[in-house]
Design a protein around this motif. Sequence first.
Motif, PDB file in Angstrom:
ATOM      1  N   GLN A 144       0.816  -1.216   0.000  1.00 26.65           N
ATOM      2  CA  GLN A 144       0.000   0.000   0.000  1.00 26.65           C
ATOM      3  C   GLN A 144       0.852   1.271   0.000  1.00 26.65           C
ATOM      4  O   GLN A 144       0.315   2.377  -0.021  1.00 26.65           O
ATOM      5  N   ARG A 145       2.173   1.097   0.027  1.00 24.83           N
ATOM      6  CA  ARG A 145       3.134   2.191  -0.030  1.00 24.83           C
ATOM      7  C   ARG A 145       2.876   3.260   1.032  1.00 24.83           C
ATOM      8  O   ARG A 145       2.743   4.439   0.734  1.00 24.83           O
ATOM      9  N   PRO A 146       2.817   2.856   2.297  1.00 21.99           N
ATOM     10  CA  PRO A 146       2.559   3.841   3.352  1.00 21.99           C
ATOM     11  C   PRO A 146       3.831   4.614   3.701  1.00 21.99           C
ATOM     12  O   PRO A 146       4.942   4.236   3.322  1.00 21.99           O
ATOM     13  N   THR A 147       3.672   5.685   4.474  1.00 25.92           N
ATOM     14  CA  THR A 147       4.825   6.352   5.071  1.00 25.92           C
ATOM     15  C   THR A 147       5.420   5.437   6.132  1.00 25.92           C
ATOM     16  O   THR A 147       4.759   4.498   6.602  1.00 25.92           O
ATOM     17  N   ARG A 148       6.669   5.706   6.523  1.00 19.55           N
ATOM     18  CA  ARG A 148       7.280   4.868   7.557  1.00 19.55           C
ATOM     19  C   ARG A 148       6.472   4.854   8.852  1.00 19.55           C
ATOM     20  O   ARG A 148       6.211   3.780   9.401  1.00 19.55           O
ATOM     21  N   PRO A 149       6.026   6.021   9.392  1.00 21.06           N
ATOM     22  CA  PRO A 149       5.253   5.970  10.639  1.00 21.06           C
ATOM     23  C   PRO A 149       3.964   5.148  10.519  1.00 21.06           C
ATOM     24  O   PRO A 149       3.634   4.378  11.428  1.00 21.06           O
ATOM     25  N   LEU A 150       3.238   5.293   9.402  1.00 16.40           N
ATOM     26  CA  LEU A 150       2.000   4.530   9.235  1.00 16.40           C
ATOM     27  C   LEU A 150       2.293   3.047   9.086  1.00 16.40           C
ATOM     28  O   LEU A 150       1.570   2.194   9.608  1.00 16.40           O
ATOM     29  N   PHE A 151       3.379   2.713   8.382  1.00  8.71           N
ATOM     30  CA  PHE A 151       3.769   1.315   8.224  1.00  8.71           C
ATOM     31  C   PHE A 151       4.113   0.693   9.571  1.00  8.71           C
ATOM     32  O   PHE A 151       3.683  -0.415   9.893  1.00  8.71           O
ATOM     33  N   VAL A 152       4.895   1.411  10.376  1.00 12.30           N
ATOM     34  CA  VAL A 152       5.283   0.892  11.688  1.00 12.30           C
ATOM     35  C   VAL A 152       4.051   0.725  12.579  1.00 12.30           C
ATOM     36  O   VAL A 152       3.922  -0.283  13.286  1.00 12.30           O
ATOM     37  N   PHE A 153       3.141   1.691  12.549  1.00 10.20           N
ATOM     38  CA  PHE A 153       1.928   1.589  13.360  1.00 10.20           C
ATOM     39  C   PHE A 153       1.075   0.398  12.918  1.00 10.20           C
ATOM     40  O   PHE A 153       0.635  -0.402  13.760  1.00 10.20           O
ATOM     41  N   SER A 154       0.839   0.253  11.625  1.00 11.89           N
ATOM     42  CA  SER A 154      -0.042  -0.812  11.119  1.00 11.89           C
ATOM     43  C   SER A 154       0.529  -2.195  11.409  1.00 11.89           C
ATOM     44  O   SER A 154      -0.182  -3.084  11.895  1.00 11.89           O
ATOM     45  N   THR A 155       1.817  -2.387  11.123  1.00 13.59           N
ATOM     46  CA  THR A 155       2.417  -3.691  11.398  1.00 13.59           C
ATOM     47  C   THR A 155       2.525  -3.937  12.901  1.00 13.59           C
ATOM     48  O   THR A 155       2.417  -5.078  13.357  1.00 13.59           O
ATOM     49  N   GLY A 156       2.730  -2.870  13.685  1.00 11.14           N
ATOM     50  CA  GLY A 156       2.774  -3.027  15.141  1.00 11.14           C
ATOM     51  C   GLY A 156       1.451  -3.502  15.698  1.00 11.14           C
ATOM     52  O   GLY A 156       1.419  -4.383  16.564  1.00 11.14           O
TER      53      GLY A 156
END
Length: 291
Positions: free
Chosen positions: A202-214
């Motif tokens: 989904q090509r998220p920003t790093r903060p959104l990627f870290v939050f979603s996978t977390g």
Amino acid sequence: MLQARRSIALSGRFLNKINHSTVRSRHITHKRLAHCHSPECFMMSAGILGAAFLLLAIGGALKGIVGIGLPMVAIPGLALLVGLPKALAIVAVPVAAANLVQVWQFRHAFADRGALLPFILAGGAGTAVGTSLLVSIPEALLEIGLAAILIIYIVLRLAAPTLAMQPQAARRLALPVGLAAGLLHGLTGISGPIGITFFHAQRPTRPLFVFSTGVMFFVFAAVQIPVLGVTGLFAEGVLATGLLTLPAVAIGLWGGNVLARRIPIRLFDNLVLAVLGWTALALLWRAYQGG
């Protein structure tokens, strides 16, 4: 026709070998644990505890940088020492703790695209089912399948760097992909091949990627921990071993967060692919060793 029969016979012998080796390794592990009646017996040797500490520190550092990597570094390495079920049980609590920290740290990055909640709900159900089946499915087959998924995704990303999943497609796929990720997390402790692929596409920003996978890893681990207790995989000091490695995770996360401020976006993207590549190789090696 003769060649086809030979191919079928060879395939049958290969599958029988995988199943036999998996059952044999589990029988040996269970036999050893049957004679183990103290926490010190599985809190193991100082060498194994040291290996767990080192692997979780490295995994924590990688997680601090890119938001993933803790179970994908620690589980394959520990599985080579104590087997996949015990390795999964050792890292369950550290994984939950590390992801809870990162969910809180990046909570302001959450952007509701309509895909996270159904993914998590389906994944939690899949995790419960997968964990309950953990000791009944040949590990080698699961590991080969996971490695294949990873390799396909990496090839696609390298061949088409602009590959991205549209928000509408992500919402449609959230339930089935979440269920599959949860099942794989329950069975192997590694939902990244599907879950990380889903979020990364989904090509998220790093903060959104870290939050979603977390959120994904924390919920899956939180569901898995009580099921592991019911199945008996926390017996003989396994839970204590995991708790003793929590300082390693904290040190790794701190170091990774410091380095993350100096990591450019492109390098971050390449690091994610590198973690997935490492996981594929580790899974294939584990399947080869088991066969």
